[in-house]
Design a protein around this motif. Structure first.
Motif, PDB file in Angstrom:
ATOM      1  N   GLU A  37      -1.126 -15.482  57.001  1.00  0.00           N
ATOM      2  CA  GLU A  37      -1.997 -13.926  57.315  1.00  0.00           C
ATOM      3  C   GLU A  37      -1.448 -12.817  57.987  1.00  0.00           C
ATOM      4  O   GLU A  37      -0.894 -12.558  59.274  1.00  0.00           O
ATOM      5  CB  GLU A  37      -3.452 -14.101  58.611  1.00  0.00           C
ATOM      6  N   GLY A  38      -1.338 -11.370  57.494  1.00  0.00           N
ATOM      7  CA  GLY A  38      -0.720 -10.274  57.583  1.00  0.00           C
ATOM      8  C   GLY A  38       0.513 -10.107  57.645  1.00  0.00           C
ATOM      9  O   GLY A  38       1.101  -9.333  57.580  1.00  0.00           O
ATOM     10  N   TYR A  39       1.453 -11.117  57.012  1.00  0.00           N
ATOM     11  CA  TYR A  39       2.824 -10.805  56.811  1.00  0.00           C
ATOM     12  C   TYR A  39       2.581 -10.249  55.900  1.00  0.00           C
ATOM     13  O   TYR A  39       3.912  -8.869  55.770  1.00  0.00           O
ATOM     14  CB  TYR A  39       3.338 -12.918  56.603  1.00  0.00           C
ATOM     15  N   ASN A  40       1.951 -10.283  54.493  1.00  0.00           N
ATOM     16  CA  ASN A  40       2.893  -9.741  53.290  1.00  0.00           C
ATOM     17  C   ASN A  40       1.573  -8.182  53.175  1.00  0.00           C
ATOM     18  O   ASN A  40       0.916  -8.605  53.110  1.00  0.00           O
ATOM     19  CB  ASN A  40       2.300 -10.026  51.449  1.00  0.00           C
ATOM     20  N   THR A  41       2.380  -6.903  53.280  1.00  0.00           N
ATOM     21  CA  THR A  41       2.198  -5.558  53.574  1.00  0.00           C
ATOM     22  C   THR A  41       1.341  -5.337  52.421  1.00  0.00           C
ATOM     23  O   THR A  41       0.904  -4.178  52.079  1.00  0.00           O
ATOM     24  CB  THR A  41       3.076  -4.239  54.154  1.00  0.00           C
ATOM     25  N   TYR A  85      -6.688  -2.614  50.858  1.00  0.00           N
ATOM     26  CA  TYR A  85      -7.375  -2.447  49.904  1.00  0.00           C
ATOM     27  C   TYR A  85      -8.479  -3.561  50.776  1.00  0.00           C
ATOM     28  O   TYR A  85      -7.804  -4.024  52.111  1.00  0.00           O
ATOM     29  CB  TYR A  85      -6.877  -3.481  48.746  1.00  0.00           C
ATOM     30  N   ASP A  86      -9.096  -4.055  50.968  1.00  0.00           N
ATOM     31  CA  ASP A  86      -9.705  -5.205  52.075  1.00  0.00           C
ATOM     32  C   ASP A  86      -9.808  -6.152  51.559  1.00  0.00           C
ATOM     33  O   ASP A  86     -10.228  -7.049  52.835  1.00  0.00           O
ATOM     34  CB  ASP A  86     -11.303  -4.653  51.657  1.00  0.00           C
ATOM     35  N   SER A  87      -8.957  -6.576  50.915  1.00  0.00           N
ATOM     36  CA  SER A  87      -8.947  -8.230  50.929  1.00  0.00           C
ATOM     37  C   SER A  87      -7.557  -8.374  48.937  1.00  0.00           C
ATOM     38  O   SER A  87      -7.829  -7.232  48.136  1.00  0.00           O
ATOM     39  CB  SER A  87     -10.159  -9.086  50.387  1.00  0.00           C
ATOM     40  N   PRO A  88      -7.265  -9.560  48.764  1.00  0.00           N
ATOM     41  CA  PRO A  88      -5.974  -9.362  47.612  1.00  0.00           C
ATOM     42  C   PRO A  88      -7.064  -9.510  46.466  1.00  0.00           C
ATOM     43  O   PRO A  88      -6.576  -8.910  45.707  1.00  0.00           O
ATOM     44  CB  PRO A  88      -6.124 -11.439  47.818  1.00  0.00           C
ATOM     45  N   GLU A  89      -8.169 -10.273  46.433  1.00  0.00           N
ATOM     46  CA  GLU A  89      -9.727 -10.151  45.539  1.00  0.00           C
ATOM     47  C   GLU A  89      -9.017  -8.418  45.399  1.00  0.00           C
ATOM     48  O   GLU A  89      -9.720  -8.175  43.578  1.00  0.00           O
ATOM     49  CB  GLU A  89     -10.624 -10.101  45.601  1.00  0.00           C
ATOM     50  N   GLU A  90      -9.990  -7.311  46.472  1.00  0.00           N
ATOM     51  CA  GLU A  90      -9.297  -6.225  45.421  1.00  0.00           C
ATOM     52  C   GLU A  90      -8.736  -5.730  45.202  1.00  0.00           C
ATOM     53  O   GLU A  90      -8.959  -4.581  44.050  1.00  0.00           O
ATOM     54  CB  GLU A  90     -10.095  -5.393  46.742  1.00  0.00           C
TER      55      GLU A  90
END
Length: 425
Positions: free
Chosen positions: A48-52, A57-62
């Motif tokens: 969590e938080g590693y990949n910038t 965006y609010d989430s990877p889905e967004e």
């Protein structure tokens, strides 16, 4: 549940040790051959938080809902399904820390595999390779170099540089490491530190990071947010007009082309009955738009920010107008002739005798300046109030309300500066 929790009794810090211990738990979760190491994607963890990449965006889905990113993701999914004319993506790179496999390059690939799992298609094993790091900063720089097939955004780079800065790296060291200027490092980090609302606009290409930074530095956070909020509907209205005009133009071209290829329709058109004979496209159709992977508009459009600098700040004088002013002032030779001056020191005034054409030039320059400033105000959403009507307004409006309104009289020499203050208010 997508991820599988694996309990490895013996602590390991390498891929070879991890695959050996993993197979003791379940042989289906990994394999090692001369061709390389393969793991079940279910045992690869995303820290969590590693990949910038998803910054803004609010989430990877967004993030993956954006057409350009969605098209890339669908391409990956097709490859993992083994669809025709696809190539398998490169190995996902992982780091083993205390018997846990962490993804270090391949976040988009893992997200594609997870979507396939949710759709009922399971990718049992994927090829992986190992990476190791001496510290968190080296992980950050690896992240920036990897980029997982999709170019990192301005905010994603800023987030990684900010981590390294917080770990003790100077702006100069970061600039040397990345091969960029110190000023660029400042801009990347400052953009990352902007409020989430502005970062969201940057991520969604509503405004460019450089323009957002310029506005914040000149006006402050809240005035910038207000200016952007006010500019968005104006710009959307402009784009709608441009889109409608383009559609009408394309419809006209299509009608002419069809009429040209059908002599019968030409004759009927001359008789006023062409509308019933020609296939007129519906107003909602856009058959002439470039075809893209996501079925939407050309990706060129998605790379540009919607708001332009001219949507948020006054335009500078056009070069042609500035040259005209310059030449007109040079022609006012009377201003250098002391014999044409009469000074009244007591009243602090100067009377100048001008030729009629010189006076007309001065008037023309003033009128052109007024028109330019008024156009700036109207384009930025302000209103032009005739100075002659100010007295009537004050008679019917409480003084407190007048104080809260930016009133710009017609002909005000400060019109451009006032509109900037109005946007910044």
């Amino acid at each position: 549940m997508y991820n599988v929790e694996v309990k490895i009794e013996k602590p390991v810090q390498s891929l070879s040790g991890y695959i050996r211990e993993l197979r003791k738990v379940d042989e289906k979760l990994g394999s090692k051959t001369d061709a390389g190491v393969r793991l079940s994607p279910r045992v690869i963890n995303i820290e969590e938080g590693y990949n910038t990449r998803f910054e803004g965006y609010d989430s990877p889905e967004e993030y993956f809902a954006v057409p350009m990113h969605r098209a890339y993701l669908e391409k990956l999914k097709a490859a993992y399904r083994g669809d025709a004319n696809t190539t398998m993506p490169p190995p996902i790179q992982i780091e083993i820390i205390d018997s846990v496999a962490y993804n270090r390059d391949g976040a988009s690939r893992l997200f594609a595999i997870k979507e396939l799992f949710n759709e009922g298609f399971e990718v049992k094993q994927i090829e992986v390779s190992e990476v190791t790091f001496v510290d968190q900063v080296s992980r950050n720089f690896f992240l920036l170099r990897a980029q997982d097939g999709n170019k990192f955004s301005y905010l994603a780079i800023g987030a990684a540089l900010n981590r390294a800065y917080n770990a003790g790296w100077s702006h100069k060291q970061l600039a040397e490491e990345r091969g960029i200027t110190v000023n660029s490092v400042n801009n990347f980090i400052d953009a990352y530190r902007l409020p989430s609302q502005i970062k969201r606009w940057i991520a969604h290409k509503t405004i460019s990071p450089t323009l957002a930074l310029e506005l914040v530095r000149k006006r402050g956070i809240q005035p910038t947010i207000k200016a952007i909020e006010e500019a968005i509907p104006r710009r959307l209205a402009e784009l709608k007009k441009e889109e409608d005009a383009l559609r009408v133009k394309e419809e006209g071209k299509q009608l002419k082309a069809e009429a040209k290829n059908n002599p019968e329709d030409v004759a009927k058109n001359e008789a006023g009955d062409a509308e019933n004979q020609l296939d007129i496209p519906d107003a909602g159709d856009d058959n002439n738009a470039p075809v893209t992977l996501d079925g939407g508009k050309s990706e060129d459009a998605t790379e540009r920010a919607m708001l332009r600098p001219s949507d948020l700040k006054p335009k500078s004088l056009p070069k042609k107008l500035a040259e005209t002013f310059h030449n007109s002032l040079l022609d006012l030779v009377s201003l250098d002739d002391e014999e044409r001056f009469w000074r009244d020191e007591a009243n602090n005034t100067v009377t100048v005798t001008l030729a009629a054409d010189e006076f007309q030039k001065l008037q023309a320059m003033r009128h052109a300046s007024i028109q330019f400033d008024n156009a700036n105000i109207e384009r930025l959403g302000g209103s032009i109030i005739d100075v002659s009507k100010l007295e009537d307004i004050s008679e019917h409006t409480p003084e407190s309300e007048i104080d809260g309104v930016n009133v710009t009289p017609v002909g005000s020499a400060d019109a451009s500066s006032e509109v900037a203050e109005s946007s910044a208010a």
